[in-house]
Motif scaffolding. Structure first.
Motif, PDB file in Angstrom:
ATOM      1  N   PHE A 172     -39.874 -26.261  56.545  1.00 17.51           N
ATOM      2  CA  PHE A 172     -38.649 -26.575  57.272  1.00 17.51           C
ATOM      3  C   PHE A 172     -38.430 -28.080  57.433  1.00 17.51           C
ATOM      4  O   PHE A 172     -37.621 -28.505  58.254  1.00 17.51           O
ATOM      5  CB  PHE A 172     -38.702 -25.934  58.667  1.00 17.51           C
TER       6      PHE A 172
ATOM      7  N   SER B  29     -34.836 -28.901  56.895  1.00 10.67           N
ATOM      8  CA  SER B  29     -33.879 -27.915  57.401  1.00 10.67           C
ATOM      9  C   SER B  29     -32.923 -28.538  58.410  1.00 10.67           C
ATOM     10  O   SER B  29     -33.275 -29.506  59.099  1.00 10.67           O
ATOM     11  CB  SER B  29     -34.625 -26.745  58.050  1.00 10.67           C
ATOM     12  N   LYS B  30     -31.736 -27.975  58.495  1.00  9.35           N
ATOM     13  CA  LYS B  30     -30.714 -28.459  59.421  1.00  9.35           C
ATOM     14  C   LYS B  30     -30.105 -27.276  60.167  1.00  9.35           C
ATOM     15  O   LYS B  30     -30.062 -26.153  59.660  1.00  9.35           O
ATOM     16  CB  LYS B  30     -29.610 -29.201  58.656  1.00  9.35           C
ATOM     17  N   ILE B  31     -29.642 -27.571  61.388  1.00 16.49           N
ATOM     18  CA  ILE B  31     -28.927 -26.551  62.155  1.00 16.49           C
ATOM     19  C   ILE B  31     -27.442 -26.730  61.892  1.00 16.49           C
ATOM     20  O   ILE B  31     -26.852 -27.742  62.297  1.00 16.49           O
ATOM     21  CB  ILE B  31     -29.223 -26.656  63.658  1.00 16.49           C
TER      22      ILE B  31
ATOM     23  N   GLU C   8     -30.417 -31.970  67.838  1.00  8.70           N
ATOM     24  CA  GLU C   8     -30.785 -31.144  66.678  1.00  8.70           C
ATOM     25  C   GLU C   8     -32.259 -31.328  66.324  1.00  8.70           C
ATOM     26  O   GLU C   8     -32.958 -30.362  66.026  1.00  8.70           O
ATOM     27  CB  GLU C   8     -29.920 -31.504  65.468  1.00  8.70           C
TER      28      GLU C   8
ATOM     29  N   LEU D 260     -34.888 -28.259  66.378  1.00 12.32           N
ATOM     30  CA  LEU D 260     -35.590 -27.873  65.153  1.00 12.32           C
ATOM     31  C   LEU D 260     -37.086 -27.722  65.415  1.00 12.32           C
ATOM     32  O   LEU D 260     -37.738 -26.810  64.894  1.00 12.32           O
ATOM     33  CB  LEU D 260     -35.345 -28.895  64.042  1.00 12.32           C
TER      34      LEU D 260
ATOM     35  N   LEU E   1     -38.344 -24.022  64.896  1.00 12.26           N
ATOM     36  CA  LEU E   1     -38.964 -23.815  63.583  1.00 12.26           C
ATOM     37  C   LEU E   1     -40.342 -24.424  63.405  1.00 12.26           C
ATOM     38  O   LEU E   1     -41.295 -23.738  63.039  1.00 12.26           O
ATOM     39  CB  LEU E   1     -38.048 -24.380  62.486  1.00 12.26           C
TER      40      LEU E   1
ATOM     41  N   PHE F  84     -29.246 -21.853  59.960  1.00 10.41           N
ATOM     42  CA  PHE F  84     -30.084 -22.921  59.440  1.00 10.41           C
ATOM     43  C   PHE F  84     -29.866 -23.089  57.938  1.00 10.41           C
ATOM     44  O   PHE F  84     -29.821 -22.107  57.200  1.00 10.41           O
ATOM     45  CB  PHE F  84     -31.555 -22.623  59.728  1.00 10.41           C
TER      46      PHE F  84
ATOM     47  N   CYS G 279     -33.695 -24.167  54.251  1.00  8.34           N
ATOM     48  CA  CYS G 279     -35.049 -23.674  54.515  1.00  8.34           C
ATOM     49  C   CYS G 279     -35.690 -23.360  53.161  1.00  8.34           C
ATOM     50  O   CYS G 279     -35.068 -22.711  52.317  1.00  8.34           O
ATOM     51  CB  CYS G 279     -35.013 -22.406  55.364  1.00  8.34           C
TER      52      CYS G 279
ATOM     53  N   ASP H  63     -30.487 -20.214  53.150  1.00  5.11           N
ATOM     54  CA  ASP H  63     -29.938 -20.235  54.501  1.00  5.11           C
ATOM     55  C   ASP H  63     -30.646 -19.154  55.312  1.00  5.11           C
ATOM     56  O   ASP H  63     -31.172 -18.183  54.769  1.00  5.11           O
ATOM     57  CB  ASP H  63     -28.442 -19.952  54.481  1.00  5.11           C
TER      58      ASP H  63
END
Length: 347
Positions: free
Chosen positions: A4, A7-9, A40, A44, A48, A115, A118, A126
């Motif tokens: 992750f 990864s982004k929200i 964010e 995260l 995660l 998300f 990932c 996603d």
């Protein structure tokens, strides 16, 4: 394997889910949460990066048709059209509220997030994340007031302690998606409601599950069936457990035929093992098969259950790691039993 780091929200909605049984309300937010980069980053870590480290996966399930699984339906709608995300997050909150019918289930905040980026086995996917905070910790806030400092106590969510969560990745839709689940708070009915009643998941039929079931099969056969049917003493049983675990540790692919020949050895006991395996698979509704790849993480987790310990009354514990020929069992005329142990060095 999940990663992750990048990864982004993309979207996030928060709702308050009370206990329906205790007449607590369901509070629905009107809009999504507006995120800045700092928030964010913190979220995260909370959602995660400190969790979801296991290779144990699940799939969404329904006994009639997977499409009838509520979470499967809501998540599919999100993956199909991101514009309906908040609406579907409300449906998820309502579904959780309807399943919160046990008096011991705590109310809490429900977070539903979308998300991006990932990594699942090296591929970008996603994911829809569903998280619930049930416990609040005390935090101290120190601030200056004139020439002094004051301390204020506040209750809040500890970002290092995720209570419940799941990630549903947009992959393997035909099998009920790839799902990773976390529940750090409950082990009784309260855990059952999250896994079975709300999410309705079942273990994914992969190398992790096969390794886990095979090790459980071997352990139960040795500790229950062998000792009763073939009068194997505890020392011999302990050696068999050690040899079983070592067999799984040293092989990247398992043949249970080879396992029987190398570990069990006795033709009579091998025949009993094969019958036990057939019965075990039928009762647990799973096909382990005779050959499969080994999951190292499953072996590490199961290893804790392979403790080869002989407990003698409340006085002594003997940990057996190797050669059964170096330990002998006997009995005195007065009924006292004993073990004779051979060794060259002590430490």
């Amino acid at each position: 394997m999940l990663y992750f780091e990048k990864s982004k929200i993309s979207k996030l909605s928060v709702h308050q889910v009370g206990n329906k049984y205790n007449s607590e309300p369901l509070s629905i937010s009107k809009n999504e949460i507006e995120l800045n980069s700092e928030l964010e980053k913190i979220l995260l870590k909370f959602y995660l990066k400190s969790n979801f480290k296991t290779d144990e996966y699940y799939t969404l399930f329904h006994p009639v048709n997977t499409n009838l699984n509520e979470i499967f339906s809501y998540v599919t709608n999100i993956f199909t059209d991101y514009s309906v995300f908040h609406k579907q997050s409300i449906n998820i909150a309502k579904h959780l509220f309807n399943e919160t019918t046990h008096p011991k289930i705590k109310s809490g905040e429900l977070y539903v997030g979308l998300f991006k980026d990932c990594l699942v086995d090296g591929n970008k996917r996603d994911a829809v994340g569903i998280f619930k905070s049930e416990n609040k910790d005390d935090f101290l806030k120190v601030f200056s007031k004139g020439d002094n400092f004051e301390i204020k106590s506040e209750k809040g969510v500890n970002i290092n302690k995720l209570d419940k969560g799941c990630l549903i990745f947009n992959v393997e839709k035909e099998n009920g998606y790839l799902v990773s689940v976390v529940d750090n708070t409950n082990r009784g009915y309260e855990a059952k409601y999250w896994l079975e009643d709300f999410l309705s998941v079942k273990p994914r039929n992969d190398e992790y599950l096969k390794t886990q079931k095979a090790l459980t099969l071997c352990k139960s056969f040795i500790t229950e069936n062998v000792s009763e049917e073939f009068s194997v003493n505890l020392a011999e049983q302990a050696v068999l457990l050690n040899k079983s675990l070592e067999f799984f540790k040293k092989n990247t692919e398992i043949s249970l035929v080879d396992f029987a020949q190398e570990v069990i050895e006795s033709p009579e006991i091998i025949e009993s093992f094969n019958q036990y395996k057939e019965k075990y698979e039928k009762e647990n509704e799973i096909e382990i098969g005779n050959t499969f790849k080994v999951s190292e993480s499953a072996v590490r987790k199961q290893a804790r259950r392979f403790k080869s310990v002989i407990k003698l009354d409340k006085n002594f514990h003997i940990y057996v790691h190797g050669d059964e020929h170096l330990i002998e069992q006997g009995e005195e005329k007065d009924g006292w039993k004993y073990y004779k142990i051979y060794f060259k060095e002590e430490s």
